[in-house]
Design an enzyme around this catalytic site. Structure first.
Site, PDB file in Angstrom:
ATOM      1  CG  LEU A  36      -2.000  -1.140   1.208  1.00 11.62           C
ATOM      2  CD1 LEU A  36      -2.920  -1.027   2.417  1.00 11.62           C
ATOM      3  CD2 LEU A  36      -2.839  -1.196  -0.065  1.00 11.62           C
ATOM      4  CD  GLU A  56       7.091   3.406  -6.047  1.00 12.55           C
ATOM      5  OE1 GLU A  56       6.526   4.360  -6.627  1.00 12.55           O
ATOM      6  OE2 GLU A  56       6.810   3.057  -4.890  1.00 12.55           O
ATOM      7  CB  THR A 107       6.295  -1.611 -19.286  1.00 11.42           C
ATOM      8  OG1 THR A 107       6.027  -0.492 -20.126  1.00 11.42           O
ATOM      9  CG2 THR A 107       7.711  -1.451 -18.751  1.00 11.42           C
ATOM     10  CG  ASP A 108       4.848  -0.229 -24.320  1.00 13.49           C
ATOM     11  OD1 ASP A 108       5.082   0.319 -23.212  1.00 13.49           O
ATOM     12  OD2 ASP A 108       3.974   0.193 -25.117  1.00 13.49           O
ATOM     13  CD  GLU A 109       7.052   3.674 -20.197  1.00 10.97           C
ATOM     14  OE1 GLU A 109       8.052   4.183 -19.669  1.00 10.97           O
ATOM     15  OE2 GLU A 109       5.897   4.064 -19.979  1.00 10.97           O
ATOM     16  CE1 TYR A 155       7.457   1.485 -14.376  1.00 12.87           C
ATOM     17  CE2 TYR A 155       7.435   2.227 -16.660  1.00 12.87           C
ATOM     18  CZ  TYR A 155       6.974   1.377 -15.677  1.00 12.87           C
ATOM     19  OH  TYR A 155       6.031   0.418 -15.975  1.00 12.87           O
ATOM     20  CE  LYS A 201       7.778  -3.206 -14.862  1.00 13.52           C
ATOM     21  NZ  LYS A 201       7.043  -3.973 -13.808  1.00 13.52           N
ATOM     22  N   PRO A 233      -3.006  19.672 -18.438  1.00 15.28           N
ATOM     23  CG  PRO A 233      -1.777  18.818 -16.635  1.00 15.28           C
ATOM     24  CD  PRO A 233      -3.174  19.002 -17.137  1.00 15.28           C
ATOM     25  N   GLY A 252      13.454  13.497 -21.407  1.00 15.14           N
ATOM     26  CA  GLY A 252      13.685  12.195 -22.054  1.00 15.14           C
ATOM     27  C   GLY A 252      12.415  11.556 -22.604  1.00 15.14           C
TER      28      GLY A 252
END
Ligand code: NAD
Ligand code: TDX
Length: 339
Positions: free
Chosen positions: A35, A84, A125-127, A153, A157, A208, A278
């Site tokens: 949490l 995260e 992730t695809d990142e 991040y 990953k 934004p 970036g």
């Protein structure tokens, strides 16, 4: 079948738990989640009384707590969603990303080695593939695309993914990895593009948009992601990576305009702000492998999924208003004031 689902109080993990408890009434699902700001116990309220469900509040980085849970529950599978997950936060403070996303993954896999497991599944992730140029719409990420990360991040990953593959090769751990594109749907934390824009628009606050809003993401309805993971953990080949994506590329600015239109809010709320450092230009997944091997296809059209999502945020104002009225205020101020 007993499955430990980590990060199940977050966006995708909670949707996955609902999917699994609904589809497999004889499975036991244990949610392991410490949490953080992104985890919300109220999200799991609908299943708290389900006898096949247990919630455990511990961190995946806590070796002792994780081993104790394995001794108590003897899981057959682990599906690791805990992470995260927000790129902007990783730019501000990378360290916790290394702890949770890399060390936490290692602790979970060490427990799997020590106590035995049928399957360890890593939700990635695809990142990890970096980004693609806008002027090459013919290019897509396949499972063979080199890892080439941009943010703390995505690097954390990618580090986790490499560890998962190393544990398979070195220790023979029965692993699978899925690399999915951007998800949207119910319980998405309002720091992310779609829920942030919905919440701000409903409050008549500025919307934004980073840079020129030209960046492209490949959006997938969260339920389709959950179904893909369900297929991979049951039928996917051990040691393999599966890309998951919706063939639904959209520019950020177009998403924000759709949200304005659906909510009847003026586009004059849109405010262009300083770009993300970036900032990845375009993500686009080639999901051929999971389609050919496991028969998976996205089922939800974006036009329907975004309507359902907006309706969910209208029907569940208490859920997100509670979040944005708390600690989130400080985060928002810090990230967006004078941007
Ligand atoms: P989220 O931020 O909504 O939820 C993360 C959950 O993990 C929270 O409940 C949080 O409390 C928990 N958590 C964080 N650190 C923990 C720790 N140390 N121990 C135990 N629990 C911890 O994230 P999400 O968007 O649901 O993403 C879930 C996973 O899917 C992540 O691994 C993310 O990298 C991956 N992913 C997300 C997307 C997306 O579009 N959201 C796309 C592809 C992959
Ligand atoms: O206020 C904003 N304005 C804006 O223009 C926010 C929050 C985002 N953006 C842009 C940045 C991105 O180009 O919108 C796009 C989407 O941003 P996010 O919702 O932060 O998602 P993204 O950075 O693409 O990462 C998401 O998809 C991959 C998840 O957060 C990751 O966990 C997942 O791995």
């Amino acid at each position: 079948m007993t499955i430990i689902v980590t990060g199940g109080a977050g966006f995708i993990g909670s949707n996955f738990i609902f999917h699994m408890l609904d589809k497999y009434p004889d499975y036991r699902i244990i949610c392991l989640d410490c949490l953080t700001y992104a985890g919300n116990l109220s999200t799991l309220a609908p299943v708290m009384d389900n006898p096949n469900f247990r919630f455990v509040k511990e961190s995946i980085t806590d070796r002792e707590a994780v081993y104790k849970l394995f001794e108590e529950e003897h899981p057959d599978m682990v599906v690791n969603f805990a992470a995260e997950s927000h790129v902007d936060r990783s730019i501000e403070n990378p360290e916790v990303f290394l702890d949770t996303n890399i060390k936490g993954t290692a602790v979970l896999m060490d427990a799997c080695r020590k106590y035995g497991i049928q399957r360890y599944h890593q939700v990635s992730t695809d990142e990890v593939y970096g980004d693609l140029p806008l002027d090459r719409p013919d290019l897509f990420f396949t499972e063979e695309t080199p890892i080439h990360t941009s943010s703390p991040y995505s690097s954390s990953k990618a580090g986790a993914d490499l560890l998962v593959l190393a544990y398979h090769r070195t220790y023979g751990l029965p692993v699978t990895i899925s690399r999915c594109s951007n998800n949207y749907g119910p319980y998405h934390f309002p720091e992310k593009l779609i829920p942030l824009m919905i919440a701000n628009a409903l409050n008549d606050k500025p919307l934004p948009v980073y840079g020129k809003g030209e960046n492209v993401r490949d959006w997938l309805y969260v339920e389709d992601h959950c179904k893909a993971i369900d297929l991979i953990i049951h039928k996917g080949r051990v040691g393999e990576v599966y890309n998951i994506g919706g063939h639904n590329e959209m520019k950020n600015i177009d998403i924000v305009k759709i949200i304005c239109k659906e909510l009847g809010k003026p586009e004059s709320l849109i405010t262009y702000v300083t770009d993300r450092k970036g900032h990845d230009m375009r993500y686009a997944i080639d999901p051929t492998k999971i389609h050919n091997e496991l028969g998976w296809l996205p089922e939800t059209k974006f036009a329907d999924g975004i309507k359902k999502t907006i309706q969910w945020y209208l029907d569940n104002k208490e859920w997100w208003e509670t979040i944005i009225s708390g600690e989130y205020q400080n985060y928002y101020e810090k990230m967006y004031a004078n941007r």
